[in-house]
Design a protein around this motif. Structure first.
Motif, PDB file in Angstrom:
ATOM      1  N   ALA A 159     -16.753  14.047  24.087  1.00  0.00           N
ATOM      2  CA  ALA A 159     -16.187  13.409  25.277  1.00  0.00           C
ATOM      3  C   ALA A 159     -15.106  12.399  24.882  1.00  0.00           C
ATOM      4  O   ALA A 159     -14.058  12.298  25.533  1.00  0.00           O
ATOM      5  CB  ALA A 159     -17.287  12.715  26.084  1.00  0.00           C
ATOM      6  N   VAL A 160     -15.352  11.646  23.817  1.00  0.00           N
ATOM      7  CA  VAL A 160     -14.355  10.690  23.325  1.00  0.00           C
ATOM      8  C   VAL A 160     -13.117  11.433  22.819  1.00  0.00           C
ATOM      9  O   VAL A 160     -11.980  11.031  23.111  1.00  0.00           O
ATOM     10  CB  VAL A 160     -14.957   9.806  22.208  1.00  0.00           C
ATOM     11  CG1 VAL A 160     -13.867   9.024  21.471  1.00  0.00           C
ATOM     12  CG2 VAL A 160     -15.982   8.834  22.789  1.00  0.00           C
ATOM     13  N   LEU A 161     -13.325  12.535  22.105  1.00  0.00           N
ATOM     14  CA  LEU A 161     -12.170  13.328  21.636  1.00  0.00           C
ATOM     15  C   LEU A 161     -11.388  13.866  22.821  1.00  0.00           C
ATOM     16  O   LEU A 161     -10.150  13.838  22.822  1.00  0.00           O
ATOM     17  CB  LEU A 161     -12.659  14.483  20.754  1.00  0.00           C
ATOM     18  CG  LEU A 161     -11.554  15.428  20.237  1.00  0.00           C
ATOM     19  CD1 LEU A 161     -10.509  14.674  19.418  1.00  0.00           C
ATOM     20  CD2 LEU A 161     -12.153  16.565  19.425  1.00  0.00           C
ATOM     21  N   ALA A 162     -12.086  14.354  23.845  1.00  0.00           N
ATOM     22  CA  ALA A 162     -11.417  14.858  25.043  1.00  0.00           C
ATOM     23  C   ALA A 162     -10.594  13.764  25.719  1.00  0.00           C
ATOM     24  O   ALA A 162      -9.493  14.011  26.202  1.00  0.00           O
ATOM     25  CB  ALA A 162     -12.456  15.424  26.012  1.00  0.00           C
ATOM     26  N   ALA A 163     -11.139  12.550  25.730  1.00  0.00           N
ATOM     27  CA  ALA A 163     -10.424  11.432  26.354  1.00  0.00           C
ATOM     28  C   ALA A 163      -9.139  11.115  25.595  1.00  0.00           C
ATOM     29  O   ALA A 163      -8.085  10.870  26.208  1.00  0.00           O
ATOM     30  CB  ALA A 163     -11.326  10.199  26.392  1.00  0.00           C
ATOM     31  N   PHE A 164      -9.196  11.148  24.265  1.00  0.00           N
ATOM     32  CA  PHE A 164      -7.993  10.861  23.484  1.00  0.00           C
ATOM     33  C   PHE A 164      -6.987  12.004  23.557  1.00  0.00           C
ATOM     34  O   PHE A 164      -5.780  11.774  23.515  1.00  0.00           O
ATOM     35  CB  PHE A 164      -8.367  10.577  22.033  1.00  0.00           C
ATOM     36  CG  PHE A 164      -8.988   9.230  21.833  1.00  0.00           C
ATOM     37  CD1 PHE A 164      -8.355   8.079  22.243  1.00  0.00           C
ATOM     38  CD2 PHE A 164     -10.236   9.099  21.232  1.00  0.00           C
ATOM     39  CE1 PHE A 164      -8.915   6.830  22.081  1.00  0.00           C
ATOM     40  CE2 PHE A 164     -10.814   7.861  21.051  1.00  0.00           C
ATOM     41  CZ  PHE A 164     -10.157   6.723  21.465  1.00  0.00           C
ATOM     42  N   ASN A 165      -7.483  13.221  23.666  1.00  0.00           N
ATOM     43  CA  ASN A 165      -6.560  14.362  23.797  1.00  0.00           C
ATOM     44  C   ASN A 165      -5.785  14.303  25.106  1.00  0.00           C
ATOM     45  O   ASN A 165      -4.638  14.721  25.188  1.00  0.00           O
ATOM     46  CB  ASN A 165      -7.347  15.683  23.747  1.00  0.00           C
ATOM     47  CG  ASN A 165      -7.827  16.000  22.336  1.00  0.00           C
ATOM     48  OD1 ASN A 165      -7.368  15.404  21.372  1.00  0.00           O
ATOM     49  ND2 ASN A 165      -8.737  16.958  22.232  1.00  0.00           N
ATOM     50  N   LYS A 166      -6.426  13.738  26.133  1.00  0.00           N
ATOM     51  CA  LYS A 166      -5.795  13.661  27.445  1.00  0.00           C
ATOM     52  C   LYS A 166      -4.819  12.494  27.553  1.00  0.00           C
ATOM     53  O   LYS A 166      -3.838  12.547  28.278  1.00  0.00           O
ATOM     54  CB  LYS A 166      -6.861  13.530  28.535  1.00  0.00           C
ATOM     55  CG  LYS A 166      -6.305  13.594  29.948  1.00  0.00           C
ATOM     56  CD  LYS A 166      -7.419  13.553  30.985  1.00  0.00           C
ATOM     57  CE  LYS A 166      -6.850  13.589  32.410  1.00  0.00           C
ATOM     58  NZ  LYS A 166      -7.932  13.527  33.419  1.00  0.00           N
ATOM     59  N   SER A 167      -5.109  11.406  26.811  1.00  0.00           N
ATOM     60  CA  SER A 167      -4.297  10.201  26.923  1.00  0.00           C
ATOM     61  C   SER A 167      -2.929  10.355  26.242  1.00  0.00           C
ATOM     62  O   SER A 167      -2.725  11.248  25.444  1.00  0.00           O
ATOM     63  CB  SER A 167      -5.031   9.011  26.313  1.00  0.00           C
ATOM     64  OG  SER A 167      -5.297   9.231  24.956  1.00  0.00           O
TER      65      SER A 167
ATOM     66  N   VAL B  16     -10.194  18.766  15.040  1.00  0.00           N
ATOM     67  CA  VAL B  16      -9.912  17.951  16.229  1.00  0.00           C
ATOM     68  C   VAL B  16      -9.178  18.751  17.310  1.00  0.00           C
ATOM     69  O   VAL B  16      -9.053  18.267  18.443  1.00  0.00           O
ATOM     70  CB  VAL B  16      -9.103  16.689  15.867  1.00  0.00           C
ATOM     71  CG1 VAL B  16      -9.901  15.811  14.916  1.00  0.00           C
ATOM     72  CG2 VAL B  16      -7.746  17.046  15.264  1.00  0.00           C
ATOM     73  N   GLU B  17      -8.706  19.947  16.955  1.00  0.00           N
ATOM     74  CA  GLU B  17      -8.055  20.785  17.964  1.00  0.00           C
ATOM     75  C   GLU B  17      -9.012  21.780  18.611  1.00  0.00           C
ATOM     76  O   GLU B  17      -8.608  22.587  19.445  1.00  0.00           O
ATOM     77  CB  GLU B  17      -6.870  21.529  17.344  1.00  0.00           C
ATOM     78  CG  GLU B  17      -5.675  20.613  17.047  1.00  0.00           C
ATOM     79  CD  GLU B  17      -4.470  21.358  16.498  1.00  0.00           C
ATOM     80  OE1 GLU B  17      -4.617  22.554  16.156  1.00  0.00           O
ATOM     81  OE2 GLU B  17      -3.394  20.743  16.395  1.00  0.00           O
ATOM     82  N   LEU B  18     -10.294  21.725  18.218  1.00  0.00           N
ATOM     83  CA  LEU B  18     -11.300  22.542  18.895  1.00  0.00           C
ATOM     84  C   LEU B  18     -11.426  22.080  20.345  1.00  0.00           C
ATOM     85  O   LEU B  18     -11.120  20.933  20.676  1.00  0.00           O
ATOM     86  CB  LEU B  18     -12.651  22.414  18.188  1.00  0.00           C
ATOM     87  CG  LEU B  18     -12.759  23.034  16.790  1.00  0.00           C
ATOM     88  CD1 LEU B  18     -14.073  22.615  16.140  1.00  0.00           C
ATOM     89  CD2 LEU B  18     -12.663  24.553  16.865  1.00  0.00           C
ATOM     90  N   ASP B  19     -11.884  22.970  21.193  1.00  0.00           N
ATOM     91  CA  ASP B  19     -12.054  22.633  22.610  1.00  0.00           C
ATOM     92  C   ASP B  19     -13.318  21.788  22.787  1.00  0.00           C
ATOM     93  O   ASP B  19     -14.432  22.298  22.600  1.00  0.00           O
ATOM     94  CB  ASP B  19     -12.160  23.923  23.429  1.00  0.00           C
ATOM     95  CG  ASP B  19     -12.197  23.655  24.936  1.00  0.00           C
ATOM     96  OD1 ASP B  19     -12.379  22.484  25.335  1.00  0.00           O
ATOM     97  OD2 ASP B  19     -12.048  24.615  25.709  1.00  0.00           O
ATOM     98  N   PRO B  20     -13.190  20.522  23.139  1.00  0.00           N
ATOM     99  CA  PRO B  20     -14.373  19.664  23.308  1.00  0.00           C
ATOM    100  C   PRO B  20     -15.355  20.195  24.343  1.00  0.00           C
ATOM    101  O   PRO B  20     -16.572  20.019  24.201  1.00  0.00           O
ATOM    102  CB  PRO B  20     -13.771  18.318  23.755  1.00  0.00           C
ATOM    103  CG  PRO B  20     -12.368  18.336  23.255  1.00  0.00           C
ATOM    104  CD  PRO B  20     -11.938  19.766  23.358  1.00  0.00           C
ATOM    105  N   GLU B  21     -14.826  20.845  25.389  1.00  0.00           N
ATOM    106  CA  GLU B  21     -15.708  21.371  26.437  1.00  0.00           C
ATOM    107  C   GLU B  21     -16.626  22.460  25.894  1.00  0.00           C
ATOM    108  O   GLU B  21     -17.782  22.572  26.296  1.00  0.00           O
ATOM    109  CB  GLU B  21     -14.875  21.917  27.596  1.00  0.00           C
ATOM    110  CG  GLU B  21     -14.009  20.885  28.297  1.00  0.00           C
ATOM    111  CD  GLU B  21     -14.817  19.804  28.987  1.00  0.00           C
ATOM    112  OE1 GLU B  21     -16.003  20.033  29.273  1.00  0.00           O
ATOM    113  OE2 GLU B  21     -14.254  18.716  29.227  1.00  0.00           O
ATOM    114  N   VAL B  22     -16.106  23.260  24.976  1.00  0.00           N
ATOM    115  CA  VAL B  22     -16.901  24.332  24.365  1.00  0.00           C
ATOM    116  C   VAL B  22     -17.886  23.748  23.350  1.00  0.00           C
ATOM    117  O   VAL B  22     -19.084  24.069  23.359  1.00  0.00           O
ATOM    118  CB  VAL B  22     -15.991  25.373  23.686  1.00  0.00           C
ATOM    119  CG1 VAL B  22     -16.830  26.400  22.924  1.00  0.00           C
ATOM    120  CG2 VAL B  22     -15.110  26.063  24.714  1.00  0.00           C
ATOM    121  N   GLU B  23     -17.386  22.884  22.470  1.00  0.00           N
ATOM    122  CA  GLU B  23     -18.226  22.324  21.410  1.00  0.00           C
ATOM    123  C   GLU B  23     -19.327  21.435  21.980  1.00  0.00           C
ATOM    124  O   GLU B  23     -20.436  21.391  21.446  1.00  0.00           O
ATOM    125  CB  GLU B  23     -17.366  21.531  20.426  1.00  0.00           C
ATOM    126  CG  GLU B  23     -16.307  22.349  19.713  1.00  0.00           C
ATOM    127  CD  GLU B  23     -16.879  23.511  18.931  1.00  0.00           C
ATOM    128  OE1 GLU B  23     -17.964  23.341  18.317  1.00  0.00           O
ATOM    129  OE2 GLU B  23     -16.260  24.596  18.939  1.00  0.00           O
TER     130      GLU B  23
END
Length: 285
Positions: A277-285, A258-265
């Motif tokens: 995209a969902v993981l990126a959203a939760f990482n930002k919140s 879950v700490e992988l970069d969503p933009e890269v993956e």
């Protein structure tokens, strides 16, 4: 697209064929969702939201932890991933100005009903919304976390209770009333512990015996469930039965995932963009 492959034919025949092909595509999307769960029970098919809630419920008590304030948004994220995996929505293609997952809008691919009330309700909201919204905005709107009073109509209400009722109908939970001094609360204890243990074992194996150290090689639904379980703060429930050594290995691997970069993956071949995209959203919140 069907409109291109049948363009040269007579219009009447073309329209009939388009409807047939679209129907087949929707059917194939739903079949693929079942095939990706090939290791699951042949009798019981669960949505990602149902699986997340089942993992979060206390077996005997029948309710989630009072201290868990993450599961509501996690369930909404599960709705978006489930719709994407069923071929109903997708992220708009990247452009020079919108490369990041969180900048790209959620677009409708098919408004064909899924048969699940929560999924179909969300699908109607997405179809009716102009201008289109991003993944993070949709999670906030569906959860009711918005300052815009005109957007409160998009909030999905009683989500946990509605998901729990689905699990009751599938024979996994039951319904009881419990008294908590000042109020009565409807609870849903687990009755089909075999199904829950199967689910727990599948996630445990994905980071232990079947660990592949590459999210692109993982089963998509299992990957999505790991991301959602982490975002919903129920991953501890999944690994708590492991020995200390295995627990440490499982938690570290899940953390690395879950700490992988969503933009890269999300840009890799065969990646399911909505999961990242969902993981990126939760990482930002």
């Amino acid at each position: 697209m069907t409109t291109l492959t049948h363009r040269a034919r007579r219009s009447e025949v073309g329209k009939n064929n388009e409807k047939k092909v679209e129907s087949e595509e929707d059917t194939n999307q739903d079949r693929s969702q079942d095939n990706e769960d090939s290791g699951d029970s042949k009798d019981i098919r669960l949505t990602l939201m149902e699986e997340v809630l089942l993992l979060g419920l206390k077996d005997k008590e029948g309710y989630t932890s009072f201290w868990n304030d993450c599961i509501s948004s996690g369930l909404r994220g599960g709705i978006l991933i489930e719709l994407a995996m069923r071929g109903r929505i997708y992220l708009e293609p990247p452009t020079m100005r919108k490369k990041r997952l969180l900048d790209r809008k959620v677009l409708l691919k098919s408004d064909s009903p899924t048969g699940d009330v929560l999924l179909d309700e969300t699908l109607k909201h997405i179809k009716a919304t102009e201008p289109t919204e991003t993944v993070q905005t949709w999670i906030e709107l569906l959860t009711g976390e918005t300052w815009n009073p005109f957007k409160l109509q998009y909030q999905l209400r009683n989500v946990r209770e509605r998901i729990a009722k689905n699990l009751v109908e599938k024979g996994i939970l039951t319904t009881e009333k419990q008294n908590f001094l000042l109020f009565d609360m409807t609870t849903h204890p687990v009755t089909n512990t075999t199904e829950k243990q199967r689910l727990v074992k599948k996630l445990q194996d994905s980071v232990l015996e079947r660990w592949v150290n590459d999210p692109q090689r993982m089963d998509k639904r299992t990957l999505a469930l790991l991301v959602l379980a982490h975002s919903s703060d129920v991953l501890e429930n999944v690994f708590s039965s492991l020995t200390d050594d295995k627990y440490d290995v499982a938690m570290n691997r899940a953390k690395d995932l879950v700490e992988l970069d969503p933009e890269v993956e999300g840009t890799k071949h065969s990646a399911t963009e909505m999961i990242w995209a969902v993981l990126a959203a939760f990482n930002k919140s």
